[in-house]
Design an enzyme around this catalytic site. Sequence first.
Site, PDB file in Angstrom:
ATOM      1  N   HIS A 127      -3.853   6.295   2.893  1.00  0.00           N
ATOM      2  CA  HIS A 127      -4.493   5.030   2.491  1.00  0.00           C
ATOM      3  C   HIS A 127      -3.901   3.816   3.216  1.00  0.00           C
ATOM      4  CE1 HIS A 127      -5.712   1.904  -0.585  1.00  0.00           C
ATOM      5  NE2 HIS A 127      -6.728   2.714  -0.786  1.00  0.00           N
ATOM      6  N   SER A 129     -11.008  -0.687  -1.298  1.00  0.00           N
ATOM      7  CA  SER A 129      -9.750  -0.629  -0.556  1.00  0.00           C
ATOM      8  C   SER A 129      -9.992  -0.793   0.933  1.00  0.00           C
ATOM      9  CB  SER A 129      -9.059   0.719  -0.753  1.00  0.00           C
ATOM     10  OG  SER A 129      -8.454   0.802  -1.993  1.00  0.00           O
ATOM     11  N   ASP A 136       0.837  -1.190   0.000  1.00  0.00           N
ATOM     12  CA  ASP A 136       0.000   0.000   0.000  1.00  0.00           C
ATOM     13  C   ASP A 136       0.874   1.243   0.000  1.00  0.00           C
ATOM     14  OD1 ASP A 136      -2.261   1.820   0.663  1.00  0.00           O
ATOM     15  OD2 ASP A 136      -3.298  -0.053   1.123  1.00  0.00           O
TER      16      ASP A 136
END
Length: 803
Positions: free
Chosen positions: A245, A574, A169
């Site tokens: 994220h 996600s 990620d």
Amino acid sequence: MVTGSTIYWRLRLVTTPQEAQYLTIATMSRIAGVFCCLILSVVAAGAETQGQSSYIVHVAPAHAPRSSRPRLLVRAYTSFLRDTLPASIWHPAPRVLYSYAHAATGFAARLTKVQAAHLESQPSVLAVVPDEMLQPHTTLTPSFLGLSDSSGLLPASSGAKDVVIGLIDSGVYPKNRASFVADPSLGQPPSKFRGSCVTNPSFNASLYCNNKLVGAKYFLDGYEAATGPLDETQESRSPLDTEGHGTHTASTAAGSAAPDASFFNYAKGRATGMAPGARITAYKACWKNGCTDSDILAAFDAAIADGVDVISFSIGANGQAPKFYRDSTAIGTFRAVRKGIVVSASAGNAGPGEFTAVNIAPWILTVGASTVNRQFPATVVLGNGETFTGTSIYAGVPLPESKIPLVYGGDVGSRFCEAGKLIARLVAGKIVLCEPGVNARAGKGEAVKLAGGAGAILAGTKEFGEQALTSAHVLPATAITFPDAERVKRYISTQTRPVATIVFDGTVIGKTPSSPRMASFSSRGPNLHAPMILKPDVTAPGVDILAAWTGESSPSGLDSDKRRVQYNIISGTSMSCPHVSGIAALLRQAHPDWSPAAIKSALMTTASNMDNSREIIKDMSTGKASTPFMRGAGHVDPNRALDPGLVYDAGADDYISFLCALGFTTEQISVFATDGLAADCSKRSRVSAGDFNYPAFSVVFRSTNEQITQRRVVRNVGSNNVGVTYTANITVPAGVRVTVKPQKLQFTATQQTQEYEVTFATQRVASVTEKYSFGSVVWSDGEHMVTSPVAIILPAASQVAVM
Ligand SMILES: *[C@@H]1O[C@H](CO)[C@@H](O)[C@H](O)[C@H]1NC(C)=O
Ligand SMILES: *[C@@H]1O[C@H](CO)[C@@H](O)[C@H](O)[C@H]1NC(C)=O
């Protein structure tokens, strides 16, 4: 009341000029503002320097140099290039970016087109694939999933403390984040884990790494080769997450309990990851403009070498899923699964269109996104008394109760509410209604604010139906659905002095609307490359998820937004993916002997198709019942997955035979097959792709008079192991006849396997004009319900089901 933990991951906001540009030229019309990141993936990774761009070169195992030392391998591949490329095309000299020994066999390099073509023609080279830029696909509560400290999967697995989850990620931001504090009860990570934390001035491993965050690495060579040197004023050359994220997904999967988490009081409660004991290792491969295949493959390589147990992959190809043998993710994940690593991946945020799911290889656990029972209502009240409930996590001073003037963006300079186009004189002090598309959602609010506006109403897209998208707005703003926006527009156009206000209702948890519902953005099946494999596999919470956030960027993604938060609320597959990664970690600990396929089977056959009103889970894009092409086998039910009764297992050999059945060549299959696996299909018994032992049925009919049989093998993993009999119960899809043979399966011992077959036949009623129909096969022993969805692709649709 306390919401339980929330975790989320959202899609990145479109903030960079490149992304904004890409959005404008490409699929912006389908991107409802928020979901930019996922969908818009592609900034081509091919910034060319001296005519060179990046390629991934898959080398035939017999010709590949061997070494456990990456540096020696890089040198060996440099020699390989020198030996293979004629002097006449040597310049500009190629440069090896990475060697791969685990996730693939080969290397990534900067090459000219001519060099790449020459390599591709060599017998020692299986494939030369241009490096592409992928994008991160952007939680809710353990309680929504039924996870409890006192019973079920969580105590049965001690929170998964012997399990390491690797997240590929945007890195991790552990500074002052409760999610990454090691509970004193956590001992050393399991001894088989060989990973570590890199340390440098931007990432002090001795400060950040502990018995929770046990590894942190970064992969940047492919990205820099594509985009030029990293702008270190904007990003960190280290595992530190400056985007948010990666921090969000990591804390969702395995964050330590954080007692008092919220986003400005929204979603307030105790936040914890799904596997609170599992160890986290972060592989940063995503940067401001995306993640290159070459860096991702290097991250898979490291994760396999480090000995992680679960990989969480909230990243996806932009646009259509690439063919398996040219898909770095399919290749890296195959190698990982072969080593016993469970890989859970996001399906993508390109819904609601069909064939949009990515990460669709049968060995991947592909996760769609759905809602939880929590909302953040922000209601538009019009001058005529009409109200429309929208969604927002705006956290500033609210609008006055008295109504103020309301205008349509298209009447005041910009229907999309673009910065610099709105006319301040016409906007000042007013609420502006903005259309979706072109610029990011929070950016519309920012533009209205810059023009002196008092508030904003963001319209949804037609195809998103009942779904409006939540944002961390910088002025009083809410998002409403397309039909509601049409009514607000009508009100504006028919009134001489339209007025409105927006009322922010904070966090509401309840039974209405029903939950879960499938997110409109969640990518859907059928499977573009293997329609007999149902995708996505399952759905999990992915809408408005609260989880940890970086201290390096704002919650809205806007540069002008100077707020820094501990937690943020975002949406996307996600976010749903790391929920399933965490749950898979719990299952891995509870059942150390289960293969990745068995864990996947347990999650699929116990998943729920029902919402909290006892109806089939609805699809927000239509408001109607969802189908298995949206929800897969259903919404994960962790406690039931602990004891599924039967499992559908599969291993590397089965996957290779499946690729043979798809008609791949030996050369294409050699990209997957490593030592000990025969890539030569002629040496394998012939199977039909439909016989692959999947815990779901997807059947493609090409004519109205056809009969298709699919075979399966189930293994008894029930605790009740003596003399158990399972009986089949079929819900027959419209337009077909279904028979199961045998109709009873008897097991006299645990671990025993039994075979059965299902025959599907189209009925010769010419009246079936539907493209798809759906049903289920349920095996029950009175205690377990082992449920497989059935999807029928009828002749009216099978022409599109390309293969
Ligand atoms: C990293 O943190 C440790 C522990 O606080 C400290 O002793 C060390 O000086 C730090 N290293 C750097 C390079 O800042
Ligand atoms: C089979 O499934 C249907 C639908 O779920 C249910 O109504 C019926 O009772 C089941 N039959 C048996 C024999 O379990």
